[in-house]
Design an enzyme around this catalytic site. Structure first.
Site, short mmCIF file in Angstrom:
data_model
loop_
_atom_site.label_atom_id
_atom_site.label_comp_id
_atom_site.label_asym_id
_atom_site.label_seq_id
_atom_site.Cartn_x
_atom_site.Cartn_y
_atom_site.Cartn_z
N GLN A 1 0.82 -1.27 -0.05
CA GLN A 1 0.00 -0.08 -0.01
C GLN A 1 0.92 1.16 -0.13
OE1 GLN A 1 -3.13 0.08 -0.60
NE2 GLN A 1 -3.45 -2.22 -0.04
N LYS B 1 -1.91 -3.32 -7.92
CA LYS B 1 -2.03 -1.98 -6.95
C LYS B 1 -1.51 -0.76 -7.47
CE LYS B 1 -2.76 -5.11 -2.89
NZ LYS B 1 -3.99 -4.99 -2.47
N CYS C 1 -8.90 -8.23 5.27
CA CYS C 1 -7.83 -9.25 5.41
C CYS C 1 -6.85 -8.85 6.73
CB CYS C 1 -7.15 -9.51 4.36
SG CYS C 1 -7.83 -10.16 3.03
N1 PMP Z 1 -0.16 -6.37 2.29
C1 PMP Z 1 -0.90 -5.31 2.20
C2 PMP Z 1 -0.78 -4.28 3.18
C3 PMP Z 1 -2.09 -5.31 1.34
O1 PMP Z 1 -3.05 -4.48 1.18
C4 PMP Z 1 -2.18 -6.49 0.52
C5 PMP Z 1 -3.40 -6.64 -0.75
N2 PMP Z 1 -4.62 -6.02 -0.19
C6 PMP Z 1 -1.24 -7.72 0.42
C7 PMP Z 1 -0.26 -7.68 1.46
C8 PMP Z 1 -1.42 -8.61 -0.28
O2 PMP Z 1 -1.25 -8.36 -1.64
P1 PMP Z 1 -1.50 -9.59 -2.71
O3 PMP Z 1 -3.08 -9.95 -2.65
O4 PMP Z 1 -1.23 -8.71 -4.04
O5 PMP Z 1 -0.71 -10.41 -2.69
#
Ligand code: PMP
Length: 407
Positions: free
Chosen positions: A202, A225, A365
């Protein structure tokens, strides 16, 4: 210099569509950003002109695909200011990058070692560490939060010991949008001889990262992202540390020699890149970095800061709204709830969706931070470079409807 946001918006085809009869207001960039035409075009172009497996054949197409892939690696190296291009490892995303570190360091851990994470992590920076500490008997410790929901950094001094191998922390919380003091954490951890992994999922899309200036040992982030395709991510690691780690996945491309008894491994970065990579995704991520550079990451940061501040200001107009960690520094996102009995964040999300406004609701999450506040979830508005203050006004109007309907 002021940005021409309408011109930037015109580069994102999806922003032309309507949702429930209303122009799309996309405030779910923390989950994934939309993709500019330059990224979409490069994906088509790759499959139309260069598609071949990389690093293998000596034929022209394979060489061209390899060159494009390695050019992308160098673009990412420059973007985060890594010292060497072979410190940039291609993965499927932040999740896989963190699992790579957890599983390889995990092979070196003993029951005497300690890992420190925080209570404000995404599950992908919690669960891999639970798995690896359960397997090895190493101890998992958490930097706690203040009542407000920000890291209680003073507690880090007590948590760090000579046994600490690694400290893992996100630079910006996906759940609250809060910026964590990673510079202080890195200094304190290094003083104890521990390595530091930064979850940059992020932060990399929103703020200038210089891994050498930060002295970060690892940085994990996701292409999707930051205006790039899904399925491609990065693990940056310092050369001398990556060289100390055993391989992660075994397979083609990551070896030097294989006999029936034993294998030796390729040098960096290939040691950690087993199998056919997502060549199109890698080239697409390179195009996304070009897109960001064409605007300037500092300009993106400053513009998005205005959006976040304006959102906090407008949300503060409502006595029914609670903004989490309101006074902390934010980047790219704001998290809130309605203080109305029996109202869940998803109720707000559904009403906003009817008005074409996409926000994320739920625990994001990041359940430990929700447990900290004693709530099941929040509403999160998260921004990208194509968002506008007018869209925030539309969102605030939508919220007024939600308060009227749910109150
Ligand atoms: N860490 C953070 C702070 C996130 O926001 C996210 C995605 N929401 C992830 C890890 C995991 O990323 P990805 O699903 O692209 O592997």
């Amino acid at each position: 210099m002021s940005l021409d946001i309408q011109n930037i918006r015109s580069q994102f085809p999806i922003l032309n569509r309507e949702v429930n009869g209303k122009p799309l207001v996309y405030f779910d960039n923390g989950a994934t950003s939309q993709k500019p035409k330059v990224v979409l075009d490069v994906l088509d172009e790759y499959y139309e002109k260069y598609n071949a497996n990389v690093h293998r054949g000596i034929h022209t197409l394979s060489q061209e695909a390899t060159d494009l892939m390695e050019e992308s690696r160098r673009k990412i190296q420059a973007f985060i200011n890594a010292k060497h291009d072979h410190e940039v490892i291609f993965t499927r995303g932040t999740t896989e990058s963190i699992n790579l570190v957890a599983n390889t360091i995990g092979q070196l851990l003993t029951a005497d070692d300690e890992i420190i994470i925080t209570e404000i992590e995404h599950h992908s920076n919690i669960v891999p560490w639970q798995l690896v500490t359960q397997r090895t008997g190493a101890k998992l410790k958490y930097i706690p939060l203040t009542a407000e929901g920000i890291l209680d950094i003073a507690k880090l001094d007590e948590l760090l010991t000579d046994k600490t191998k690694l400290v893992c922390v996100n630079q910006v919380s996906n759940a609250l949008g809060v910026v964590n003091p990673i510079e202080t954490i890195i200094k304190k951890a290094h003083a104890k001889g521990a390595w530091v992994l930064i979850d940059g999922a992020q932060s990399v899309p929103h703020t200038k990262i210089d891994v050498q200036a930060l002295d970060a040992d690892f940085l994990a982030f996701s292409g999707h992202k930051m205006y790039g395709p899904t399925g491609i991510g990065i693990l940056y690691g310092k050369e001398e540390i990556l060289n100390q780690l055993p391989p992660f996945h075994g397979g083609g491309e990551m070896i030097k020699d294989v006999t029936m008894e034993v294998s030796t491994y390729a040098c960096l970065p290939f040691k950690f890149e087993a199998g056919t990579p997502d060549v199109a995704g890698i080239i697409g991520l390179g195009a996304a970095v070009d897109f960001i550079n064409s605007i300037g990451i500092e300009a993106i940061h400053d513009y998005e800061e205005e959006l976040v501040n304006y959102t906090i200001e407008r949300l503060s107009e409502f006595e029914e709204v609670v903004i989490y960690a309101k006074d902390a520094k934010h980047a790219g996102a704001v998290s809130f709830n309605l203080k109305l009995d029996g109202v869940h964040s998803s109720d707000v999300g559904m009403i906003l969706d009817k008005k074409g406004i996409a926000v994320r609701t739920g625990h994001h999450c990041a359940q430990p931070i929700m447990h900290h506040f004693g709530i099941p979830g929040t509403v999160r508005a998260s921004f990208g470079i194509y968002n506008t203050k007018e869209e925030i006004d539309t969102f605030i109007d939508g919220l007024k409807t939600a308060i009227r309907m749910l109150g």
